[in-house]
Design an enzyme around this catalytic site. Structure first.
Site, short mmCIF file in Angstrom:
data_model
loop_
_atom_site.label_atom_id
_atom_site.label_comp_id
_atom_site.label_asym_id
_atom_site.label_seq_id
_atom_site.Cartn_x
_atom_site.Cartn_y
_atom_site.Cartn_z
N SER A 259 56.38 53.89 9.07
CA SER A 259 56.79 53.36 7.46
C SER A 259 56.45 54.40 6.45
CB SER A 259 55.98 52.01 7.46
OG SER A 259 55.11 52.27 6.43
N LYS A 260 57.25 54.40 5.34
CA LYS A 260 56.87 55.11 3.98
C LYS A 260 55.58 55.07 3.66
CE LYS A 260 60.98 53.56 1.92
NZ LYS A 260 61.93 53.31 0.75
N ARG A 261 54.70 53.81 4.15
CA ARG A 261 53.41 53.94 3.59
C ARG A 261 52.36 54.58 4.57
NH1 ARG A 261 56.45 50.47 1.35
NH2 ARG A 261 56.82 49.36 3.30
#
Ligand code: GLU
Ligand code: ZN
Length: 491
Positions: A259-261
């Site tokens: 994920s981006k995070r």
């Protein structure tokens, strides 16, 4: 597709740090454009004022430049479809929305969030598709007047044609979506802000994009966009539906989508650790593509020469940090030494370097650099590997000390000191023989004998080749450090 007519786009939203999935998307688009002699358009999708930031925008440009991607049209370079920031194109989108409404391809939807939810729940309970049910497709003037009197503010909804949508994905082959799975969808918010669902295909149409290459996470928006495109063609706004290719998911730890995070996903992390852009790009290209079964290491030019979107593998790709580092290490080795030393520069000064700037010594650095070049996985490792040359005293690493300094290490160090004192300091080989002889005198093999010497001189149990390191540090400093270690052992 004839050469030169390919137009692809990279169109990130400036929300937070760029991540590796985004870089892979940029890379495949860029390589495809360069391979076909086409045009690489860079567009900023900054229509979400709440989430977009100027800082992320600057970061995106900086990241693309660092990676070496040049764009043919986009921010700062301009082009025939400028501006390339969607925040500067708002009027265009609202005009298109208006025309879609006039032509009956879109309509005002007055349903409130709670009404939508209620009907969704009811549809689910009855086992019917739970997407928007088309209620506002036909609103009579009387109903409209009533809704407005109630103070309802409509969104604009696109009317999906009641037909099956089929397109041939460049990566996945033919895909089919039936109408009940693709309900009418919002294109302009109640506050008048156009949504991604509208601005993205409208810009693709106006910018004459021929190939949309993007992540699999966007696959569900494609049938909607195909339908919208057909409406735009009818209105004379688009010429033809572009080809779509959806790049495979990138999986991280535990086989979960990266994920981006995820901190592991941040491009900045790789930059700060000292990945070379060419090493990182080589690795990222392998997330869904390969040059050949027996060649993992290649240059960006080799990739460009071979890249074809049809060769992209639809299966999820696993992000493997170890492999990324190994590939980067190979690219570090491929640099010529002067380039290598230049690229290490940031890690040889503050805030990374622990030594005082005046203690840095260019001649020693140049002498040690070739030995470091063959051993680093990432450039940031350089600091630790050479700090013994520039710090007045070696770092104190307790774990290394405990591991190397055993019973009898003092005797060994005393013998080694004597032999090193008498050695030829213009030859690493002679220094090796000195330590070898000291080891023999104490019944120790070279590996065991050199460990206390290394820790005494460099502070650590692992590092660059020891005898070259000693030679470059010099006789006087080496002997003084052995003396200091002996004093510490005696205490
Ligand atoms: N701005 C969108 C994103 O960053 C672009 C998606 C697309 O390529 O269509 O997710
Ligand atoms: Zn409605």
């Amino acid at each position: 597709m004839a050469n030169g007519s390919v137009r692809v786009r990279f169109c990130p939203s400036p929300t937070g740090n760029p991540h590796v999935g985004l870089v892979r998307t940029a890379l495949f688009n860029w390589a495809f454009a360069r391979h076909t002699g086409g045009t690489f358009v860079f567009r900023i999708e900054d229509t979400d004022a709440a989430r977009d930031s100027e800082e992320s925008y600057e970061q995106l440009l900086d990241s693309l430049r660092w990676l070496g991607f040049t764009w043919d049209e986009g921010p700062e370079v301009g082009g025939p479809h400028a501006p390339y920031r969607q925040s500067q194109r708002m009027e265009t989108y609202l005009e298109v929305a208006e025309r879609l409404k006039e032509a009956g391809h879109a309509y005002s939807c007055y349903c409130t969030a709670s009404e939508l939810e209620e009907r969704r729940d009811a549809a689910r309970a009855a086992g019917r598709p739970s997407g928007y049910d088309g209620k506002c497709r036909e609103v009579t003037p009387e109903q409209k007047a009533r809704y407005e009197a109630e103070g309802r503010e409509p969104i604009v909804r696109f009317r999906m044609p009641d037909e099956t949508i089929t397109f041939t994905d460049l990566v996945r082959g033919e895909l089919t979506f039936t109408p009940e799975n693709v309900p009418d969808y919002g294109i302009v918010r109640a506050n008048g802000a156009p949504l991604y669902t509208l601005v993205n295909p409208v810009d693709d149409a106006l910018m004459e994009i021929t190939h949309v290459l993007r992540g699999e996470d966007l696959l569900s928006s494609t049938p909607r966009q195909v339908a919208l495109y057909k409406a735009l063609i009818e209105l004379g706004i688009a010429k033809e539906v572009p080809s779509f290719g959806h790049l495979p998911y990138v999986m991280g730890e535990g086989n979960k989508k990266l994920s981006k995070r995820d901190p592991q996903a941040s491009l900045n992390l790789y930059r700060e650790r000292g990945f070379l852009p060419e090493g990182l790009l080589n690795y990222l290209s392998l997330l869904g593509w390969s040059l050949s079964a027996d060649q993992d290491i290649f240059t960006i030019d080799e990739m460009v020469a071979a890249f074809d979107i049809a060769d992209v593998n639809p299966n999820p790709a696993r992000f493997d940090l170890k492999k990324a580092e190994a590939i980067n290490a190979d690219h570090i080795r491929l640099l010529d030494v002067a380039d290598f030393t230049a690229r290490c520069a940031p890690w040889l000064k503050a805030p990374f370097a622990p030594w005082a700037p005046e203690d840095f010594d260019e001649a020693r650095w140049e002498a040690i650099a070739p030995h470091a070049q063959t051993r680093l996985k990432v450039l940031s490792e350089i600091t630790e590997n050479v700090d013994f040359l520039f710090l007045p005293e070696p770092v104190e690493d307790e774990a290394s000390w405990a591991k190397a300094m055993k019973e009898g290490s003092d005797d060994l160090l005393r013998t080694a000191r004597g032999k090193l004192e008498a050695a030829d300091w213009t030859s690493a080989e002679s220094l090796k023989e000195a330590v070898l002889a000291a080891g023999e005198a104490h019944g120790l093999k070279l590996g065991k004998a050199q460990a206390p010497v290394r820790v005494a001189v460099t502070g650590r149990t692992v590092g660059l080749p020891l005898f070259e390191s000693l030679e470059i540090l010099g006789r006087e400093k080496t002997l003084a450090r052995i003396d200091a270690a002996l004093a510490k052992l005696a205490a």
